[in-house]
Scaffold this active site. Structure first.
Site, PDB file in Angstrom:
ATOM      1  N   HIS A 110       2.366   8.136  15.259  1.00  0.00           N
ATOM      2  CA  HIS A 110       1.439   7.049  14.942  1.00  0.00           C
ATOM      3  C   HIS A 110       2.145   5.699  14.770  1.00  0.00           C
ATOM      4  CE1 HIS A 110      -0.850  10.541  12.857  1.00  0.00           C
ATOM      5  NE2 HIS A 110      -1.204  10.450  14.114  1.00  0.00           N
TER       6      HIS A 110
ATOM      7  N   GLN B 146       0.846  -1.189   0.000  1.00  0.00           N
ATOM      8  CA  GLN B 146       0.000   0.000   0.000  1.00  0.00           C
ATOM      9  C   GLN B 146       0.882   1.239   0.000  1.00  0.00           C
ATOM     10  OE1 GLN B 146      -3.241  -0.051   2.846  1.00  0.00           O
ATOM     11  NE2 GLN B 146      -3.170   2.158   3.097  1.00  0.00           N
TER      12      GLN B 146
ATOM     13  N   ASP C 214      -4.801  13.578  17.411  1.00  0.00           N
ATOM     14  CA  ASP C 214      -3.385  13.585  17.783  1.00  0.00           C
ATOM     15  C   ASP C 214      -3.131  14.355  19.079  1.00  0.00           C
ATOM     16  OD1 ASP C 214      -2.805  12.009  15.621  1.00  0.00           O
ATOM     17  OD2 ASP C 214      -1.749  13.566  14.486  1.00  0.00           O
TER      18      ASP C 214
ATOM     19  N   TYR D  97       4.213   7.461   1.795  1.00  0.00           N
ATOM     20  CA  TYR D  97       4.477   6.315   2.657  1.00  0.00           C
ATOM     21  C   TYR D  97       4.301   5.044   1.833  1.00  0.00           C
ATOM     22  CZ  TYR D  97       2.189   9.614   6.024  1.00  0.00           C
ATOM     23  OH  TYR D  97       1.771  10.685   6.753  1.00  0.00           O
TER      24      TYR D  97
ATOM     25  N   LYS E  36       7.442   0.815   7.016  1.00  0.00           N
ATOM     26  CA  LYS E  36       7.205   1.883   6.044  1.00  0.00           C
ATOM     27  C   LYS E  36       8.531   2.368   5.468  1.00  0.00           C
ATOM     28  CE  LYS E  36       3.497   3.739   8.917  1.00  0.00           C
ATOM     29  NZ  LYS E  36       3.131   4.868   9.764  1.00  0.00           N
TER      30      LYS E  36
END
Length: 181
Positions: free
Chosen positions: A62, A47, A170, A132, A72
């Site tokens: 995160h 992805q 956040d 990402y 990532k």
């Protein structure tokens, strides 16, 4: 391509080879076989995500939990960010340690962020386009985070907190101690 170790275990800075001439530049942003040969890491990425942020936007810190944790490779397509990672793997020798690096559209560096790391970035340019590459699909029920200004992590964002722009979610993230004791 050069792959350099960061102070955090299993986290790498990737410096692509950039070809420049009178027309501009060309670079290979990712090549699985070459990356595996250089780093010893062979991931299957499934992805790609992209975000656009304005000056002062902080996204983070995160991570995804459990079997949905993501490795990532992150990079800046346009603009400049302060990219920050924290090792959240309790069995790691660098558990609880942070590392930051400037990623921008000039140096074109990328950061390999392994599973079990928290990740965030702060946009330092008028606008940033951030990409990402992830090895696992996003799963909403497994998302988690640590508050960006956690006193135990002591991240130096080198930016006035009152000028940061964060999502409401956040702003409400737990502290490192609340999550890891």
């Amino acid at each position: 391509m050069q792959v350099e170790e960061t102070p955090l275990k299993d986290c790498f800075l990737i410096k692509p080879t950039i070809f420049r001439d009178h027309r501009g530049i060309f670079l290979e942003t990712y090549q699985r076989k070459r990356f595996a040969e250089i780093s010893g890491i062979d991931e299957e990425f499934v992805q790609d995500n992209q975000s656009v942020s304005k000056y002062g936007v902080l996204r983070g810190m995160h991570y995804q939990k459990g079997g949905y944790a993501q490795t990532k490779i992150v990079r800046v397509i346009y603009g400049r960010v302060l990219d920050v990672v924290v090792d959240l793997r309790p069995d790691s020798p660098t558990f609880g340690q942070t590392h930051s690096v400037i990623l921008d559209d000039e140096n074109l560096h990328q950061l390999y962020v392994p599973k079990g790391f928290g990740h965030g970035f702060l946009t330092l340019s008028e606008k940033s386009v951030f990409a990402y590459k992830c090895d696992h699909y996003y799963t909403p029920g497994s998302e988690a985070g640590i508050i960006f200004n956690d006193p135990d992590l002591d991240i130096d964002w080198n930016f006035p907190e009152r000028s940061m722009i964060l999502s409401e979610k956040d702003k409400e993230l737990p502290t490192f101690k609340e999550v890891f004791g």
